[in-house]
Design a protein around this motif. Structure first.
Motif, short mmCIF file in Angstrom:
data_model
loop_
_atom_site.label_atom_id
_atom_site.label_comp_id
_atom_site.label_asym_id
_atom_site.label_seq_id
_atom_site.Cartn_x
_atom_site.Cartn_y
_atom_site.Cartn_z
N ARG A 2 39.57 24.03 63.41
CA ARG A 2 39.72 24.33 61.76
C ARG A 2 38.55 22.71 61.02
NH1 ARG A 2 42.64 27.04 59.04
NH2 ARG A 2 44.61 26.77 59.77
N VAL A 3 37.34 23.51 60.17
CA VAL A 3 36.06 22.87 59.80
C VAL A 3 36.16 22.42 58.11
CG1 VAL A 3 33.62 23.13 58.92
CG2 VAL A 3 35.36 23.80 61.01
N MET A 4 36.04 21.81 57.54
CA MET A 4 36.53 20.57 55.63
C MET A 4 35.18 21.82 55.49
SD MET A 4 39.19 19.54 55.52
CE MET A 4 38.66 18.59 53.89
N LYS A 5 35.21 22.24 54.12
CA LYS A 5 34.20 23.15 53.09
C LYS A 5 34.04 22.03 52.29
CE LYS A 5 32.97 27.57 52.03
NZ LYS A 5 33.21 28.24 51.28
N VAL A 6 32.47 21.61 51.97
CA VAL A 6 32.18 21.05 51.35
C VAL A 6 31.55 20.86 50.53
CG1 VAL A 6 31.96 18.14 50.19
CG2 VAL A 6 33.84 18.70 53.12
N CYS A 7 31.35 20.81 49.04
CA CYS A 7 30.46 21.35 48.41
C CYS A 7 28.92 19.99 47.95
CB CYS A 7 30.65 21.25 46.36
SG CYS A 7 29.08 21.64 45.75
N HIS A 8 27.78 20.55 48.48
CA HIS A 8 26.51 20.00 49.01
C HIS A 8 26.20 19.06 47.46
CE1 HIS A 8 24.04 20.33 52.42
NE2 HIS A 8 24.53 21.60 51.52
N ALA A 9 26.18 19.64 46.22
CA ALA A 9 26.23 19.26 45.09
C ALA A 9 27.18 17.76 44.82
CB ALA A 9 25.53 19.28 44.16
N GLY A 35 29.15 18.29 62.37
CA GLY A 35 30.24 17.62 62.85
C GLY A 35 31.94 18.73 62.69
N ASN A 36 32.92 18.37 61.77
CA ASN A 36 33.97 19.15 61.35
C ASN A 36 33.96 19.57 60.12
OD1 ASN A 36 33.93 16.72 60.61
ND2 ASN A 36 36.77 16.60 61.52
N VAL A 37 32.49 18.99 58.97
CA VAL A 37 32.08 19.45 57.85
C VAL A 37 30.89 20.54 57.88
CG1 VAL A 37 31.84 18.64 55.89
CG2 VAL A 37 32.77 17.51 57.62
N SER A 38 31.54 21.14 56.37
CA SER A 38 30.32 22.49 56.35
C SER A 38 29.78 22.14 54.86
CB SER A 38 31.44 23.54 56.55
OG SER A 38 32.44 24.15 55.82
N TYR A 39 29.23 22.31 54.87
CA TYR A 39 28.22 21.90 53.61
C TYR A 39 28.01 23.05 52.97
CZ TYR A 39 28.67 16.72 54.39
OH TYR A 39 29.34 15.66 54.79
N THR A 40 28.45 23.38 51.55
CA THR A 40 27.98 24.75 50.69
C THR A 40 27.75 24.34 49.93
OG1 THR A 40 28.18 27.46 50.60
CG2 THR A 40 30.21 25.44 50.86
N LEU A 41 28.03 25.38 48.08
CA LEU A 41 27.74 25.33 47.09
C LEU A 41 28.95 25.25 46.64
CD1 LEU A 41 24.07 25.51 45.47
CD2 LEU A 41 25.49 23.44 46.60
N CYS A 42 29.58 25.17 45.52
CA CYS A 42 30.82 25.80 44.79
C CYS A 42 30.34 26.45 43.86
CB CYS A 42 31.71 24.16 44.85
SG CYS A 42 30.93 23.74 42.81
N PRO A 43 30.95 27.41 42.92
CA PRO A 43 30.48 28.74 42.38
C PRO A 43 30.11 27.94 40.96
CG PRO A 43 32.94 28.81 43.27
CD PRO A 43 32.36 27.92 43.74
N SER A 44 30.65 26.47 40.07
CA SER A 44 30.08 25.96 39.49
C SER A 44 28.89 25.54 39.70
CB SER A 44 31.37 24.82 39.02
OG SER A 44 31.18 23.67 39.81
N GLU A 48 25.06 26.55 37.75
CA GLU A 48 24.62 25.40 37.57
C GLU A 48 23.17 25.65 37.33
OE1 GLU A 48 25.97 21.11 37.13
OE2 GLU A 48 28.01 22.13 36.61
N MET A 49 22.61 25.77 39.04
CA MET A 49 21.36 25.85 39.96
C MET A 49 20.51 26.77 39.56
SD MET A 49 22.47 23.65 43.27
CE MET A 49 22.75 21.59 42.96
N LYS A 50 21.38 28.16 39.48
CA LYS A 50 20.53 29.23 38.80
C LYS A 50 19.94 28.94 37.63
CE LYS A 50 23.45 32.39 39.55
NZ LYS A 50 24.52 33.43 39.47
#
Length: 58
Positions: A2-9, A35-44, A48-50
């Motif tokens: 399993r890999v944790m999903k965390v927001c970059h921002a 490692g065992n963390v995957s960084y992506t952006l959450c929808p909110s 905001e970054m659009k």
């Protein structure tokens, strides 16, 4: 594994993902795995970054 999903921002935990799911056709193309963390952006944060005409980011 399993890999944790965390927001970059905002560093909000978005959940967990099975490592096998990352090779499927539904995988997120902007996901960075460290490692065992995957960084992506959450929808909110993604909304905001659009950029729109007239918005200036410094």
């Amino acid at each position: 594994m399993r890999v944790m999903k965390v927001c970059h921002a905002c560093d909000r935990i978005l959940g967990e993902i099975e490592l096998d799911d990352l090779t499927s056709a539904d995988s997120d193309s902007i996901m960075d795995i460290v490692g065992n963390v995957s960084y992506t952006l959450c929808p909110s944060c993604l909304n905001e970054m659009k950029t729109e005409s007239g918005n200036v980011f410094h």
